[in-house]
Scaffold this motif. Structure first.
Motif: not given
Length: 457
Positions: A15-16, A294-295, A319-321, A326-329
């Motif tokens: 879903l995320v 956007g994320i 929230q974990k995903y 966000c950190a990956g981007y």
């Protein structure tokens, strides 16, 4: 017809991804509105660099006007999600009806108030005698299309929060594609210069707005636009909820305006060049912050729906995903800033000195964007579940650090040191936010766990 995603039942990880990625791509494409404008303007023969500085001065003011869309859209969308999670569709429709009215009223008020004040406003925000004509031409044309800008951005939040992330992305892509086609036509073929760039943007936003409005009046959505049920209490609640994202965007742009003014006044003979440099830097930062928003903003519907449905474990999982995305981007953008930065800069200018200044500034401003990704999600996460009492001060704290730094650093170390305000705020802001999150989030979700009250239907 069912939504693309079932916010309460679909597997959280999938879903995320299904909502975050289209929302991120939609915002990434929306960045093209400003980047394409600036790219073409910067390459206008003879006057490109000066014209780009002029658009850079009015750019934050334009975005400041557009931030009203987030005041209403991001303020109302979590309320709609929470009501949907509670099964209260009647109240969700009332929220959307009030938000639609507010967007229309705010559009008219903004034009009436700002248009007569545009010259002193642009002068105050860093326009020089050389750059003012370009700033005024762009700003006046853009301001006349305020209704389209607010409707396209604000109402799109109500499409995404109901699970139609792909539709939301399509509306943005429609406008961006039109803008890419129309920009060179109005700027060069019709010889309208910066005014043509603004007109192209207004037409593109009008197309996006029409697409979103027609969809929300259609039969696919559970919560369509309706009329009636207007209530000042609902409007007040929307404004309270939306004040945090509005404040983030508004203060971001006030700080860009302040940065331009500081660079102009402390840069001496290089003032206009440094403002042009900052315009290029802020264009790159839009590539960082808009998709990041956007994320974190697009996935608020997941958090709000499940919070309303009292499925707190799904809130934690989501929230974990989202934090990971966000950190990956931001990690990817940190690397790209150093590898592809020179190529990005060359889109706007061929001047070697300006290109070198802009690349150095981009490297400075992106030093701490990885923790910025965590900041975005945690603050937007608090807003998504209605906890503005936490998201507002956390957002304000990071902005305060930045605002103080852009005045103190140049006073002590010279004009160029102002660019270090960004990484300083991107470290101190997330540091405080993470502490508050671990202290408060567990208690908030614990209070929400358990069966719903019998009155909630």
């Amino acid at each position: 017809m069912a939504a693309e995603n079932d916010l309460g039942k679909d597997k959280v990880s999938r879903l995320v991804w299904r909502i975050a990625i289209p929302s991120m791509l939609g915002q990434f494409v929306s960045v093209l509105y400003s980047i394409v404008d600036r790219m073409y303007i910067g390459n206008i023969p003879q006057v490109g660099d000066v014209a780009l500085a002029g658009v850079g001065v009015c750019g934050p003011v334009v975005t400041l006007v557009g931030s009203v869309a987030f005041l209403v859209g991001v303020g109302g969308a979590p309320l709609v999600s929470i009501r949907m999670g509670e099964g209260n569709l009647k109240e969700a429709k009332r929220v959307l009806a009030n938000c639609f009215l507010m967007l229309c009223v705010f559009s008219a008020l903004l034009i009436a108030v700002i248009l007569p004040l545009r010259e002193p406003m642009l002068r105050l925000f860093g326009a020089s005698d050389a750059t003012y004509p370009y700033a005024e031409a762009y700003f006046t044309a853009y301001l006349c299309g305020t209704l389209f800008a607010l409707a396209a951005t604000g109402l799109n939040q109500f499409v995404i929060c109901q699970g139609f992330a792909k539709i939301g992305m399509a509306s943005v892509m429609l406008g961006a594609a039109l803008n890419i086609v129309l920009d060179p036509l109005f700027i060069f073929v019709f010889d309208m210069g910066v005014r043509g760039a603004a007109i192209a943007t207004v037409i593109s936003q009008a197309a996006s707005a029409a697409y979103v409005v027609l969809f929300l009046f259609g039969k696919r959505v559970m919560v369509p636009i309706t009329f009636g049920g207007y209530d000042l209490r609902i409007m007040g609640r929307v404004l309270v909820m939306g004040f945090t994202p509005f404040l983030i965007i508004a203060i971001d742009n006030v700080m860009i305006i302040a940065m331009n003014a500081v660079l102009q006044r402390t840069g001496g003979p290089e003032g206009d060049m440094l403002v042009t440099c900052n315009t290029i830097v802020q264009s790159f930062m839009l590539v960082v912050t808009m998709p990041l928003g956007g994320i974190s903003g697009g996935t608020q519907g997941i958090l709000g729906y499940n919070y309303g449905a009292r499925q707190v474990e799904r809130v934690r999982q989501a929230q974990k995903y989202i934090v990971g995305l966000c950190a990956g981007y931001t990690t990817i953008l940190f690397v790209l800033a150093r590898i592809a930065g020179p190529l990005f800069v060359r889109l706007f200018t061929q001047d070697p000195q300006l290109a070198g200044e802009a690349f150095d500034a981009i490297k400075i401003c992106t030093l701490a964007i990885i923790p910025l990704g965590v900041q975005y999600e945690l603050v937007d996460g608090f807003t998504g579940i209605g906890q503005v009492r936490l998201s507002l001060p956390l957002s304000f704290w990071r902005k305060l650090v930045y605002f103080v730094a852009i005045f103190l650093l140049p006073a002590a170390f010279g004009a160029r040191s102002a660019f270090y305000a960004e990484p300083l705020s991107d470290i101190l802001g997330p540091l405080v936010t993470v502490v508050v999150y671990f202290l408060c989030m567990g208690k908030i979700l614990k209070e929400r766990s358990g069966p719903a009250p019998k009155t909630a239907k």
